[in-house]
Design a protein around this motif. Sequence first.
Motif, mmCIF file in Angstrom:
data_model
loop_
_atom_site.group_PDB
_atom_site.id
_atom_site.type_symbol
_atom_site.label_atom_id
_atom_site.label_comp_id
_atom_site.label_asym_id
_atom_site.label_seq_id
_atom_site.Cartn_x
_atom_site.Cartn_y
_atom_site.Cartn_z
ATOM 1 N N ASP A 141 -44.711 1.212 18.646
ATOM 2 C CA ASP A 141 -44.820 2.588 18.157
ATOM 3 C C ASP A 141 -45.533 3.506 19.136
ATOM 4 O O ASP A 141 -45.823 4.649 18.805
ATOM 5 N N ALA A 142 -45.829 3.018 20.331
ATOM 6 C CA ALA A 142 -46.602 3.817 21.286
ATOM 7 C C ALA A 142 -45.970 3.742 22.678
ATOM 8 O O ALA A 142 -45.296 2.765 23.015
ATOM 9 N N PRO A 143 -46.208 4.756 23.511
ATOM 10 C CA PRO A 143 -45.668 4.727 24.870
ATOM 11 C C PRO A 143 -46.083 3.486 25.663
ATOM 12 O O PRO A 143 -45.309 2.978 26.467
ATOM 13 N N CYS A 144 -47.298 2.968 25.415
ATOM 14 C CA CYS A 144 -47.742 1.787 26.169
ATOM 15 C C CYS A 144 -46.862 0.572 25.868
ATOM 16 O O CYS A 144 -46.651 -0.278 26.741
ATOM 17 N N ASP A 145 -46.321 0.486 24.647
ATOM 18 C CA ASP A 145 -45.418 -0.611 24.302
ATOM 19 C C ASP A 145 -44.136 -0.517 25.115
ATOM 20 O O ASP A 145 -43.641 -1.518 25.654
ATOM 21 N N ILE A 146 -43.589 0.694 25.196
ATOM 22 C CA ILE A 146 -42.334 0.909 25.914
ATOM 23 C C ILE A 146 -42.543 0.664 27.403
ATOM 24 O O ILE A 146 -41.726 0.009 28.059
ATOM 25 N N GLU A 147 -43.638 1.144 27.940
ATOM 26 C CA GLU A 147 -43.909 0.936 29.363
ATOM 27 C C GLU A 147 -44.086 -0.543 29.686
ATOM 28 O O GLU A 147 -43.588 -1.035 30.693
ATOM 29 N N ALA A 148 -44.785 -1.270 28.817
ATOM 30 C CA ALA A 148 -44.957 -2.709 29.044
ATOM 31 C C ALA A 148 -43.602 -3.405 29.063
ATOM 32 O O ALA A 148 -43.338 -4.261 29.916
ATOM 33 N N GLY A 149 -42.721 -3.052 28.111
ATOM 34 C CA GLY A 149 -41.382 -3.631 28.099
ATOM 35 C C GLY A 149 -40.604 -3.297 29.353
ATOM 36 O O GLY A 149 -39.965 -4.164 29.955
ATOM 37 N N ASN A 150 -40.652 -2.030 29.768
ATOM 38 C CA ASN A 150 -39.955 -1.631 30.988
ATOM 39 C C ASN A 150 -40.463 -2.405 32.196
ATOM 40 O O ASN A 150 -39.679 -2.885 33.012
ATOM 41 N N ARG A 151 -41.769 -2.548 32.303
ATOM 42 C CA ARG A 151 -42.356 -3.241 33.451
ATOM 43 C C ARG A 151 -42.050 -4.736 33.447
ATOM 44 O O ARG A 151 -41.993 -5.363 34.496
ATOM 45 N N ALA A 152 -41.843 -5.294 32.250
ATOM 46 C CA ALA A 152 -41.505 -6.713 32.153
ATOM 47 C C ALA A 152 -40.002 -6.957 32.300
ATOM 48 O O ALA A 152 -39.576 -8.099 32.466
ATOM 49 N N GLY A 153 -39.206 -5.898 32.215
ATOM 50 C CA GLY A 153 -37.763 -6.046 32.371
ATOM 51 C C GLY A 153 -36.991 -6.252 31.087
ATOM 52 O O GLY A 153 -35.845 -6.712 31.109
ATOM 53 N N THR A 154 -37.602 -5.888 29.931
ATOM 54 C CA THR A 154 -36.895 -5.991 28.651
ATOM 55 C C THR A 154 -36.228 -4.664 28.318
ATOM 56 O O THR A 154 -36.517 -3.640 28.931
ATOM 57 N N ARG A 155 -35.380 -4.691 27.315
ATOM 58 C CA ARG A 155 -34.929 -3.457 26.695
ATOM 59 C C ARG A 155 -36.054 -3.033 25.748
ATOM 60 O O ARG A 155 -36.906 -3.852 25.390
ATOM 61 N N THR A 156 -36.050 -1.772 25.340
ATOM 62 C CA THR A 156 -37.178 -1.278 24.556
ATOM 63 C C THR A 156 -36.716 -0.502 23.331
ATOM 64 O O THR A 156 -35.652 0.118 23.334
ATOM 65 N N ALA A 157 -37.550 -0.548 22.291
ATOM 66 C CA ALA A 157 -37.273 0.178 21.048
ATOM 67 C C ALA A 157 -38.567 0.781 20.542
ATOM 68 O O ALA A 157 -39.596 0.104 20.484
ATOM 69 N N ARG A 158 -38.502 2.055 20.158
ATOM 70 C CA ARG A 158 -39.698 2.771 19.714
ATOM 71 C C ARG A 158 -39.574 3.161 18.253
ATOM 72 O O ARG A 158 -38.568 3.712 17.827
ATOM 73 N N VAL A 159 -40.621 2.859 17.496
ATOM 74 C CA VAL A 159 -40.707 3.221 16.086
ATOM 75 C C VAL A 159 -41.414 4.562 15.984
ATOM 76 O O VAL A 159 -42.491 4.750 16.556
ATOM 77 N N GLY A 160 -40.806 5.502 15.262
ATOM 78 C CA GLY A 160 -41.434 6.799 15.047
ATOM 79 C C GLY A 160 -40.511 7.918 15.461
ATOM 80 O O GLY A 160 -39.631 7.755 16.311
ATOM 81 N N THR A 161 -40.717 9.062 14.844
ATOM 82 C CA THR A 161 -39.849 10.206 15.114
ATOM 83 C C THR A 161 -40.430 11.168 16.135
ATOM 84 O O THR A 161 -39.706 11.985 16.691
ATOM 85 N N GLU A 162 -41.727 11.071 16.405
ATOM 86 C CA GLU A 162 -42.350 11.969 17.371
ATOM 87 C C GLU A 162 -42.428 11.265 18.712
ATOM 88 O O GLU A 162 -43.385 10.562 19.019
ATOM 89 N N LEU A 163 -41.396 11.456 19.527
ATOM 90 C CA LEU A 163 -41.336 10.811 20.834
ATOM 91 C C LEU A 163 -41.724 11.820 21.899
ATOM 92 O O LEU A 163 -41.226 12.935 21.927
ATOM 93 N N ASP A 164 -42.614 11.399 22.795
ATOM 94 C CA ASP A 164 -43.076 12.305 23.834
ATOM 95 C C ASP A 164 -42.212 12.243 25.086
ATOM 96 O O ASP A 164 -42.440 12.970 26.036
ATOM 97 N N GLY A 165 -41.221 11.361 25.111
ATOM 98 C CA GLY A 165 -40.296 11.320 26.228
ATOM 99 C C GLY A 165 -40.726 10.466 27.401
ATOM 100 O O GLY A 165 -39.948 10.256 28.317
#
Length: 193
Positions: A141-165
């Motif tokens: 649910d946070a940008p740090c989750d998405i960044e960690a996934g990107n850096r590890a080479g996974t696909r990513t999914a974000r929970v929540g409607t307020e996305l900062d991009g």
Amino acid sequence: MTPRVPTRAQRAVFLDRDGTLTQPRHYPSHPDELILQPNIGAPLRALQKEGFALIVITNQSGLARGMFDTTALYAMHNRLRALLGSQGVRLDAIYACPHHPEGSVPRYRFVCRCRKPAPGMLLQAARDLTLDLSRSWMVGDAPCDIEAGNRAGTRTARVGTELDGHPSPDVTGATTSEVLRRIGRETTSDHER
């Protein structure tokens, strides 16, 4: 003699804990404070049935801040396993980072390689459990989750409607249940290609 055929590494869905698997709480420190997000049992069971390992990846700087100890953390994770187990879901592993550079507990007060957005917990899980990160997902649910996934080479999914991009996930949804169902559909469409 028949040559040994290497087994294909397993796919995983890495799940943030607070705000993703469980309802958001400010530094939960007691098992009773963990309450599952609504309607997540069925999509988690479906992903597990499709062969995904389910792994919790969670920053727990409350340890570094002295808000709770490892005994309390283990009790919370035992409750999380029990709550999910009552819905037919089995976690394959839980990885928790206790560190924070501004913590008050000296042994946890440093910059580490595991605290999200660093990919350390995902990389460790991949080594420990023989996981294929390129076929796996990081859900949070946070940008740090998405960044960690990107850096590890996974696909990513974000929970929540307020996305900062920053960073942009592959899949989004208003609830964890919605996101997990979308991952299931993406996985099905990948098999059909």
